[in-house]
Scaffold this motif. Structure first.
Motif, PDB file in Angstrom:
ATOM      1  N   GLU A   1      -5.289  -0.232  -2.938  1.00 52.89           N
ATOM      2  CA  GLU A   1      -4.831   1.155  -3.082  1.00 52.89           C
ATOM      3  C   GLU A   1      -4.596   1.495  -4.553  1.00 52.89           C
ATOM      4  O   GLU A   1      -4.943   2.587  -5.005  1.00 52.89           O
ATOM      5  CB  GLU A   1      -3.553   1.384  -2.262  1.00 52.89           C
ATOM      6  CG  GLU A   1      -3.121   2.825  -2.187  1.00 52.89           C
ATOM      7  CD  GLU A   1      -4.092   3.715  -1.413  1.00 52.89           C
ATOM      8  OE1 GLU A   1      -4.026   4.942  -1.625  1.00 52.89           O
ATOM      9  OE2 GLU A   1      -4.896   3.218  -0.603  1.00 52.89           O
ATOM     10  N   ASP A   2      -4.036   0.572  -5.303  1.00 55.11           N
ATOM     11  CA  ASP A   2      -3.793   0.796  -6.726  1.00 55.11           C
ATOM     12  C   ASP A   2      -5.109   0.972  -7.487  1.00 55.11           C
ATOM     13  O   ASP A   2      -5.232   1.851  -8.337  1.00 55.11           O
ATOM     14  CB  ASP A   2      -2.983  -0.358  -7.317  1.00 55.11           C
ATOM     15  CG  ASP A   2      -2.408  -0.030  -8.678  1.00 55.11           C
ATOM     16  OD1 ASP A   2      -2.007   1.128  -8.914  1.00 55.11           O
ATOM     17  OD2 ASP A   2      -2.348  -0.939  -9.526  1.00 55.11           O
TER      18      ASP A   2
ATOM     19  N   ASP B   1      -6.033   4.385  -9.478  1.00 53.75           N
ATOM     20  CA  ASP B   1      -6.338   4.301 -10.914  1.00 53.75           C
ATOM     21  C   ASP B   1      -7.760   4.734 -11.231  1.00 53.75           C
ATOM     22  O   ASP B   1      -7.996   5.432 -12.219  1.00 53.75           O
ATOM     23  CB  ASP B   1      -6.089   2.890 -11.437  1.00 53.75           C
ATOM     24  CG  ASP B   1      -4.612   2.589 -11.604  1.00 53.75           C
ATOM     25  OD1 ASP B   1      -3.796   3.535 -11.592  1.00 53.75           O
ATOM     26  OD2 ASP B   1      -4.268   1.402 -11.743  1.00 53.75           O
TER      27      ASP B   1
ATOM     28  N   THR C   1      -4.997  -3.974 -18.509  1.00 51.77           N
ATOM     29  CA  THR C   1      -4.973  -2.532 -18.260  1.00 51.77           C
ATOM     30  C   THR C   1      -5.407  -1.778 -19.502  1.00 51.77           C
ATOM     31  O   THR C   1      -6.186  -0.824 -19.427  1.00 51.77           O
ATOM     32  CB  THR C   1      -3.563  -2.083 -17.825  1.00 51.77           C
ATOM     33  OG1 THR C   1      -3.202  -2.795 -16.643  1.00 51.77           O
ATOM     34  CG2 THR C   1      -3.510  -0.588 -17.566  1.00 51.77           C
TER      35      THR C   1
ATOM     36  N   TYR D   1       0.956  -8.130  -5.793  1.00 58.49           N
ATOM     37  CA  TYR D   1       0.512  -7.165  -4.784  1.00 58.49           C
ATOM     38  C   TYR D   1       0.182  -7.852  -3.471  1.00 58.49           C
ATOM     39  O   TYR D   1      -0.238  -9.009  -3.461  1.00 58.49           O
ATOM     40  CB  TYR D   1      -0.808  -6.518  -5.225  1.00 58.49           C
ATOM     41  CG  TYR D   1      -0.746  -5.547  -6.355  1.00 58.49           C
ATOM     42  CD1 TYR D   1      -0.592  -4.185  -6.108  1.00 58.49           C
ATOM     43  CD2 TYR D   1      -0.901  -5.960  -7.671  1.00 58.49           C
ATOM     44  CE1 TYR D   1      -0.578  -3.268  -7.148  1.00 58.49           C
ATOM     45  CE2 TYR D   1      -0.884  -5.046  -8.720  1.00 58.49           C
ATOM     46  CZ  TYR D   1      -0.732  -3.710  -8.447  1.00 58.49           C
ATOM     47  OH  TYR D   1      -0.712  -2.807  -9.467  1.00 58.49           O
TER      48      TYR D   1
ATOM     49  N   VAL E   1       2.272   2.252  -3.429  1.00 56.05           N
ATOM     50  CA  VAL E   1       1.310   2.935  -4.293  1.00 56.05           C
ATOM     51  C   VAL E   1       1.109   4.369  -3.805  1.00 56.05           C
ATOM     52  O   VAL E   1       0.989   5.293  -4.616  1.00 56.05           O
ATOM     53  CB  VAL E   1      -0.033   2.167  -4.347  1.00 56.05           C
ATOM     54  CG1 VAL E   1      -1.044   2.906  -5.217  1.00 56.05           C
ATOM     55  CG2 VAL E   1       0.186   0.750  -4.870  1.00 56.05           C
TER      56      VAL E   1
ATOM     57  N   HIS F   1       1.004   8.341  -5.888  1.00 52.70           N
ATOM     58  CA  HIS F   1      -0.177   9.204  -5.963  1.00 52.70           C
ATOM     59  C   HIS F   1       0.159  10.695  -5.987  1.00 52.70           C
ATOM     60  O   HIS F   1      -0.349  11.426  -6.839  1.00 52.70           O
ATOM     61  CB  HIS F   1      -1.142   8.856  -4.840  1.00 52.70           C
ATOM     62  CG  HIS F   1      -2.536   9.279  -5.111  1.00 52.70           C
ATOM     63  ND1 HIS F   1      -3.522   9.192  -4.172  1.00 52.70           N
ATOM     64  CD2 HIS F   1      -3.143   9.822  -6.196  1.00 52.70           C
ATOM     65  CE1 HIS F   1      -4.653   9.647  -4.668  1.00 52.70           C
ATOM     66  NE2 HIS F   1      -4.445  10.041  -5.893  1.00 52.70           N
TER      67      HIS F   1
ATOM     68  N   LYS G   1       0.832  -1.206   0.000  1.00 55.45           N
ATOM     69  CA  LYS G   1       0.000   0.000   0.000  1.00 55.45           C
ATOM     70  C   LYS G   1       0.867   1.257   0.000  1.00 55.45           C
ATOM     71  O   LYS G   1       0.620   2.192  -0.759  1.00 55.45           O
ATOM     72  CB  LYS G   1      -0.933  -0.012   1.208  1.00 55.45           C
ATOM     73  CG  LYS G   1      -1.826   1.206   1.288  1.00 55.45           C
ATOM     74  CD  LYS G   1      -2.711   1.184   2.525  1.00 55.45           C
ATOM     75  CE  LYS G   1      -3.587   2.428   2.499  1.00 55.45           C
ATOM     76  NZ  LYS G   1      -4.027   2.828   3.799  1.00 55.45           N
TER      77      LYS G   1
END
Length: 118
Positions: free
Chosen positions: A62-63, A67, A93, A55, A26, A30, A23
């Motif tokens: 969190e990702d 996103d 993705t 992960y 990531v 941000h 976490k």
């Protein structure tokens, strides 16, 4: 673990990723996204994955949150890896974003760097 790489390009977030993504890994990215979009730019990503295990649950969550909040702020993503599942992840993705997403094998990382900076 995510190790941020300074590229000198204002809208590019570049990182080497290995082990498990947590976490707090990531959370390091941000604010970098915010700094780029505050300048009126779209975000490019270069992710070089070596010995990546995936992960943790909190890292994955969190990702997803980051996103989903910024998906329209992304322009190009270069995923550089060594495993088939990493290529599949890049394709997934690409399916969920309007960004241009490409996967490159680890031995093609110079090609990926050229593509992401063009």
């Amino acid at each position: 673990m995510i190790q941020i790489i300074n590229t000198g390009k204002d809208n590019l977030i570049s990182a080497k990723i290995s082990g498990k993504i947590l976490k707090n890994d990531v959370e390091k990215i941000h604010p970098l996204i915010h700094n780029i979009i505050k300048k009126g730019n779209k975000v490019d990503f270069y992710f070089e994955m070596e010995d990546l295990e995936g992960y943790t649950l909190k890292g994955f969550w969190e990702d997803i949150k980051v996103d989903s909040a910024h998906i329209s702020d992304y322009r190009k993503m270069a995923f550089v890896g060594e495993k088939k599942w990493q290529e599949w992840s890049a394709k997934a993705t690409d399916f969920f974003t309007s960004s241009e997403v490409k996967y490159f094998d680890l031995e093609d990382k110079e090609l990926a760097k050229t593509w992401i900076t063009s």
